[in-house]
Write a protein that holds these residues in place. Structure first.
Motif, mmCIF file in Angstrom:
data_model
loop_
_atom_site.group_PDB
_atom_site.id
_atom_site.type_symbol
_atom_site.label_atom_id
_atom_site.label_comp_id
_atom_site.label_asym_id
_atom_site.label_seq_id
_atom_site.Cartn_x
_atom_site.Cartn_y
_atom_site.Cartn_z
ATOM 1 N N SER A 1 -4.366 38.137 -0.838
ATOM 2 C CA SER A 1 -5.804 37.885 -0.930
ATOM 3 C C SER A 1 -6.333 38.175 -2.335
ATOM 4 N N ILE A 2 -5.899 39.266 -2.926
ATOM 5 C CA ILE A 2 -6.337 39.613 -4.284
ATOM 6 C C ILE A 2 -5.828 38.588 -5.291
ATOM 7 N N ALA A 3 -4.548 38.199 -5.157
ATOM 8 C CA ALA A 3 -3.985 37.196 -6.072
ATOM 9 C C ALA A 3 -4.733 35.873 -5.950
ATOM 10 N N LEU B 1 -4.068 39.100 -14.678
ATOM 11 C CA LEU B 1 -4.211 39.741 -13.372
ATOM 12 C C LEU B 1 -3.734 38.819 -12.247
ATOM 13 N N HIS B 2 -4.032 37.522 -12.370
ATOM 14 C CA HIS B 2 -3.559 36.554 -11.380
ATOM 15 C C HIS B 2 -2.033 36.531 -11.363
ATOM 16 N N THR B 3 -1.409 36.517 -12.524
ATOM 17 C CA THR B 3 0.044 36.515 -12.619
ATOM 18 C C THR B 3 0.627 37.796 -12.038
ATOM 19 N N LEU B 4 0.021 38.939 -12.354
ATOM 20 C CA LEU B 4 0.506 40.223 -11.849
ATOM 21 C C LEU B 4 0.438 40.294 -10.324
ATOM 22 N N PHE B 5 -0.713 39.961 -9.744
ATOM 23 C CA PHE B 5 -0.839 40.067 -8.296
ATOM 24 C C PHE B 5 -0.028 39.000 -7.566
ATOM 25 N N ILE C 1 3.344 40.617 -7.508
ATOM 26 C CA ILE C 1 3.371 41.702 -6.524
ATOM 27 C C ILE C 1 3.464 41.139 -5.109
ATOM 28 N N ALA C 2 2.651 40.145 -4.804
ATOM 29 C CA ALA C 2 2.660 39.549 -3.462
ATOM 30 C C ALA C 2 4.021 38.916 -3.151
ATOM 31 N N SER C 3 4.605 38.239 -4.118
ATOM 32 C CA SER C 3 5.904 37.613 -3.860
ATOM 33 C C SER C 3 7.007 38.668 -3.725
ATOM 34 N N THR C 4 6.907 39.753 -4.472
ATOM 35 C CA THR C 4 7.892 40.823 -4.372
ATOM 36 C C THR C 4 7.782 41.534 -3.030
ATOM 37 N N VAL C 5 6.565 41.814 -2.596
ATOM 38 C CA VAL C 5 6.352 42.443 -1.288
ATOM 39 C C VAL C 5 6.882 41.536 -0.186
ATOM 40 N N GLY C 6 6.659 40.245 -0.298
ATOM 41 C CA GLY C 6 7.148 39.303 0.695
ATOM 42 C C GLY C 6 8.663 39.238 0.756
ATOM 43 N N ARG C 7 9.307 39.311 -0.394
ATOM 44 C CA ARG C 7 10.768 39.266 -0.426
ATOM 45 C C ARG C 7 11.387 40.549 0.113
ATOM 46 N N THR C 8 10.821 41.702 -0.245
ATOM 47 C CA THR C 8 11.415 42.965 0.188
ATOM 48 C C THR C 8 11.088 43.292 1.630
ATOM 49 N N ALA C 9 10.047 42.694 2.192
ATOM 50 C CA ALA C 9 9.679 42.980 3.584
ATOM 51 C C ALA C 9 10.708 42.428 4.560
ATOM 52 N N ARG C 10 11.459 41.434 4.146
ATOM 53 C CA ARG C 10 12.455 40.837 5.038
ATOM 54 C C ARG C 10 13.723 41.672 5.125
ATOM 55 N N LEU C 11 13.914 42.607 4.223
ATOM 56 C CA LEU C 11 15.158 43.399 4.214
ATOM 57 C C LEU C 11 15.214 44.397 5.331
#
Length: 82
Positions: A41-43, A65-69, A72-82
């Protein structure tokens, strides 16, 4: 501003709203999922500013800031599947 930029800003606005709603909805069930949706949502909110509004004096900060968030969102999405 081109039609493509306006279209992207509108779709980011819809994404930001839906992600925020999802974060509020799942907060009681999973705090981690809520944080992931909030990152999206922030991104997307920064995407609205990046593509829809032109602030010449802060545009580079909005882009960073758009690039950073987005990262972050893509990293959280990738690590949540582990």
């Amino acid at each position: 501003m081109s039609e493509k930029a306006v279209s992207t800003a509108v779709s980011d606005l819809v994404l930001a709203g839906c992600s925020f709603y999802a974060a509020v909805s799942v907060h009681g069930k999973s705090v981690y999922a809520a944080w992931g949706f909030m990152c999206v949502s922030i991104a997307a909110s920064f995407g609205v500013l990046k593509f829809g509004v032109v602030f010449p004096n802060v545009q580079s900060k909005v882009i960073r800031l758009h690039t950073l968030f987005t990262w972050i969102a893509s990293t959280v999405g990738r690590t949540a599947r582990l």
